[in-house]
Design an enzyme around this catalytic site. Structure first.
Site, PDB file in Angstrom:
ATOM      1  N   ASP A 222     -78.846 -94.681  12.214  1.00  0.00           N
ATOM      2  CA  ASP A 222     -79.098 -95.801  13.120  1.00  0.00           C
ATOM      3  C   ASP A 222     -77.902 -96.020  14.056  1.00  0.00           C
ATOM      4  O   ASP A 222     -76.888 -95.321  13.953  1.00  0.00           O
ATOM      5  CB  ASP A 222     -79.373 -97.045  12.247  1.00  0.00           C
ATOM      6  CG  ASP A 222     -80.446 -97.934  12.835  1.00  0.00           C
ATOM      7  OD1 ASP A 222     -80.605 -97.936  14.076  1.00  0.00           O
ATOM      8  OD2 ASP A 222     -81.119 -98.644  12.065  1.00  0.00           O
ATOM      9  N   ASP A 280     -87.883-101.331  17.580  1.00  0.00           N
ATOM     10  CA  ASP A 280     -88.655-101.387  16.325  1.00  0.00           C
ATOM     11  C   ASP A 280     -90.093-101.829  16.569  1.00  0.00           C
ATOM     12  O   ASP A 280     -90.353-102.728  17.364  1.00  0.00           O
ATOM     13  CB  ASP A 280     -88.029-102.400  15.356  1.00  0.00           C
ATOM     14  CG  ASP A 280     -86.708-101.906  14.814  1.00  0.00           C
ATOM     15  OD1 ASP A 280     -86.215-100.861  15.280  1.00  0.00           O
ATOM     16  OD2 ASP A 280     -86.181-102.581  13.920  1.00  0.00           O
TER      17      ASP A 280
END
Ligand code: GLA
Length: 485
Positions: A222, A280
């Protein structure tokens, strides 16, 4: 307009091969691959052409050590049961490219968020086998954020949370591998992960070594708390990618910087197998940045960048979330994490549209609900052999969007056997009709094509056009196989 598709029973019928037909593995590293075959049990397996050091277990899982030098090795797979036999070719591709078809599996984030535990991960792995998902090509069980202890060990090694992963990650990997599945883990290219756990920055070598020792097969990396510029991102992802490549294990590398720095332009060159193209996903069908339509819109034009071993990732599947996912149902402020929006989830038609578009876009297919609680509809969505075969086609072409009719999306995806998958999606809240001449979407027609409705798994006869009636938000997916002159 069609009825909701019935769930496919992976434990009935004659043998049928699914999932990846080209298997990537680095030279000299551990090889683990469950060959996906459905059908009435027992199945009797035979694979010819295996290299020394690789065996097939009774469950159809290839296990061993890959040859030390790069090669492409055809394997003949013969599987028999009381109803029939299949003879199929698959390929072992020993080299640097992994994930030669889009990864299929499960990820903990959407439904469990920070509540992920070893027990949950192993239960999901068991469910993947019990439901027959493994036989349809699902392989990865991915632990997302929050597996971490408070801090690294005194010698800097990553440590799992002793309360939620009491026997460590290695014990979970052993369980997952025994089932013939693979284990993924999560870290971040900064001192902290998005959830505030320790990240991988400046510990890349030690982390990669430790992951390899644990038996990790995939790393999602990430980008929270990291500098915004592209060159720093490239440097940090490059460092981690090299550490993984040197770890002595085949570890798929997944880049997650939400598409902000156009990773499709540089991540494949750094050795990543797939990269998020968007923020997301949330449990919404909106055109906004986290809704299914918003995400599909960002991902759909990137088809030129996908191919075997390099995939655009529009984030996880919402199948089974139903507005109850820890991470997908509540939108929070970035700063103090206060709830700003509660989402009720998407309906069954919209789930089917997400699944259709993701397969047409050759996206990684990562479920993220409690698999044990899967309904018939969830199983019908995740386990349709025709839809999965479109996603997993060995050519690895991401479907291209044709036409410009407002609210109507038409995608076409050439397949390895000369057929073309064509999807038609009604993005509006009104019923729609459409006629799609096949020659307009690149189906090379002599006269006509034989058409299969992929969701219904039904042959519709021959035609030179698709005539489609769609409910609001509905998708139809067809496989069009040109008929000789
Ligand atoms: C980011 C990622 C998500 C998830 C969370 C975990 O938001 O984009 O997919 O991994 O972090 O904290």
């Amino acid at each position: 307009m069609s009825a909701p598709p019935a769930a496919f029973d992976p434990f009935s019928g004659p043998p049928r091969l699914h999932g990846a037909r080209r298997i990537g593995c680095r030279p000299g590293t551990e090889l683990l691959h469950p060959i996906g075959v459905t059908g009435v049990r027992p199945l009797e397996w035979n694979v010819e052409g295996l290299p020394d050091g690789v065996v097939l277990d009774d469950d159809g899982v290839l296990r061993g050590t890959a040859p030390a030098e790069p090669e492409v090795r055809p394997l003949s797979v013969r599987v028999r049961n009381e109803l029939g036999v299949i003879d199929e070719q698959i390929e072992l591709c020993i080299g640097d490219a992994l994930a030669l078809t889009p990864p299929m599996g499960w990820n903990s984030w959407n439904v469990y968020g920070a509540e992920v535990t070893a027990e949950v991960v192993m239960r999901m792995a068991d469910a993947m086998v019990d439901l027959g998902m493994r036989d349809l090509g699902y392989q990865y069980v991915n632990i997302d954020d929050h597996w971490h202890a408070e801090a690294r060990s005194s010698d800097g090694r990553p440590l799992a949370n002793p309360r939620t992963f009491p026997d460590g990650i290695g014990a979970v990997a052993d369980h997952v591998h025994r089932l013939g599945l693979k284990l993924g883990i999560y870290s971040d290219a900064a001192p902290l992960t998005c959830g505030g756990c320790f990240g991988g920055f400046e510990h890349e070598r030690l982390d990669a070594e430790t992951y390899a020792a644990w038996g990790i097969d995939l790393l999602k990396y990430d980008y929270c708390y990291a500098p915004i510029d592209r060159s720093t991102a490239m440097a940090r992802y490059g460092t981690m990618s090299r550490a993984l490549a040197d770890s002595g294990r085949s570890i798929v590398f997944s880049v997650c910087e939400w598409g902000w720095r156009k990773p499709w332009l540089w991540a494949p060159g750094l050795g990543a197998s797939y990269w998020r193209t968007t923020p997301d996903i949330f449990d919404s069908f909106s055109w906004g940045p986290g809704g299914v339509r918003g995400i599909a819109r960002r991902n759909v034009g990137l088809d030129g960048h996908a191919g075997p071993g390099r995939w655009n990732d529009p984030d996880m599947l919402l199948v089974g979330n139903r507005g109850a996912g820890h991470s997908t149902s509540v939108m929070r402020t970035r700063k103090n994490k206060r709830q700003i929006w509660r989402l009720r989830g998407i309906d069954e038609v919209q789930v089917q549209t997400q699944m259709s578009l993701w397969a047409m876009m050759a996206a990684p297919l990562l479920a993220s609900h409690d698999l044990v609680e899967s309904t018939d509809h969830d199983r019908a969505m995740l386990m349709n052999p025709e839809i999965l075969a479109i996603d997993q086609d060995v050519l690895g072409i991401q479907g291209h969007k044709h036409g410009a009719a407002p609210g109507l999306w038409i995608l076409a995806k050439p397949l390895h056997d000369g057929a073309t998958a064509v999807s038609v999606t009604n993005m509006t809240r009104f019923a729609r009709s459409a006629t799609v001449p096949l020659s307009d979407v690149g189906v090379g027609l002599a006269t006509s094509a034989s058409i299969t409705d992929a969701w219904a798994q039904a042959d519709l006869g021959e035609a030179d056009r698709l005539v489609v009636r769609l409910r609001p938000y509905e998708s139809a997916v067809y496989i069009c196989r040109p008929v000789d002159g």
